[in-house]
Design a protein around this motif. Structure first.
Motif: not given
Length: 338
Positions: A183-191, A13-16
């Motif tokens: 569709x924003x990714x917070x990489x620190x929060x993701x971790x 899938x494409x993520x949005x």
């Protein structure tokens, strides 16, 4: 649950915040639309000897919901009767059900589905899950508003009275309609989220279901893709395996359904349609609900996923499983002849 389900879903899938639809709806605005002409045609069909069901089916399945609302309004003005009431008196069985449902607005339709899912003895948990995991924040808020107007009852209160435990918590969280739809990714929060999911499940005895519910019902789809990738830093399992090990019953159903919708919503509905028709008997409520609710959204995409997964067209599956005017109106919603 099959291993690597989450990873596979997210890879395809494409993520949005909104699933990108290469094909889209089967029902689109009818060109050169004239509500008065359609209202007159339906009136003639209803008053024909034996009722002209084919004309009614043709009009209702080739006009958008907005156009149907205009037809109903024009019918009321010109004939002096509610179109729904006349259809109810002239049609019968499942054709009547589909026709009347097509005249509801999307929010009315969902509100009524949720109402009947919790009415009387027993609860249709699958209906509650299917609608609440797949609708946008705006759609859920409109459903809540219309539910109150239609039934003079609070949807949250009704769900609380009909469900319990972690399943109830998940549904109430979805009713808050607080998902980030960017569709924003917070990489620190993701971790942080990946570690939190691990510590809430595999790392401890018992499961902190609240953490799973909070993360899976509030983060955007792109962010969750990253979370699932990061999860393997902390665990030898993928997230899907962890969910399978940690949860069961209705709470597993709602969270797995969320994951499937995040990954590939048309594939989720293709699976639901197959479930409605496989085995002995047909779950007509589910079949009708999905065909109507997706017809102006992504039913063409659902058809593509259905053919890819089950080796036959949705059209053929419906034709093999239904009959009569009920079959005709569902096949008309497919928007294809094969």
């Amino acid at each position: 649950m099959a291993s690597n389900l989450v990873s596979a879903l997210f890879q395809q899938a494409t993520y949005s915040s909104n699933y990108p639809s290469p094909s889209g709806p089967t029902v689109t605005p009818f060109p050169n639309f004239d509500a008065s002409v359609d209202a007159a045609a339906i009136n003639n069909a209803l008053n024909a000897k034996g009722v002209d069901e084919e004309t009614i089916i043709s009009i209702l399945t080739t006009r958008t919901n907005l156009q149907r609302q205009q037809i109903a309004a024009d019918y009321q003005q010109s004939v002096g009767k509610q179109l729904k009431a006349v259809l109810k008196s002239k049609l019968s069985s499942k054709l009547e059900t589909v026709a009347l449902n097509l005249l509801q607005t999307p929010a009315q339709f969902d509100a009524h589905q949720l109402y009947y899912a919790t009415k009387g003895l027993g609860t249709d948990e699958d209906c509650l899950v299917e609608i609440l995991v797949s609708r946008s924040n705006k759609e859920i808020k409109e459903i809540i508003k219309v539910y109150q107007e239609e039934f003079n009852c609070d949807l949250e209160g009704k769900i609380k009275s009909d469900t319990s435990g972690a399943f109830q918590k998940a549904l109430i969280a979805l009713l808050k309609a607080s998902r980030d739809e960017s569709s924003t990714v917070d990489h620190d929060l993701a971790d942080d989220d990946a570690r939190a999911l691990y510590e809430a499940g595999e790392k401890r005895k018992g499961t902190d279901v609240d953490t799973f519910i909070n993360i899976l019902t509030t983060r955007n789809f792109a962010h969750m893709h990253t979370v699932f990738q990061r999860y393997t830093k902390y665990s030898k399992h993928d997230v899907d395996k962890a969910l399978d090990l940690e949860l069961n019953g209705d709470i597993e159903n709602v969270l797995i359904s969320l994951v499937k919708c995040m990954g590939n919503k048309p594939a989720y509905f293709a699976e639901k349609l197959n479930n409605s028709m496989k085995g002995y008997g047909t779950d007509d409520d589910k079949l009708i609900r999905i065909m109507i609710s997706r017809s102006e959204v992504d039913l063409k995409d659902v058809e593509i996923e259905y053919k890819a997964k089950y080796g036959m067209t949705l059209y053929k599956a419906i034709k093999d499983d239904t009959k009569g005017d009920y079959e005709k109106i569902l096949l008309a919603l497919c928007g294809t002849k094969e």
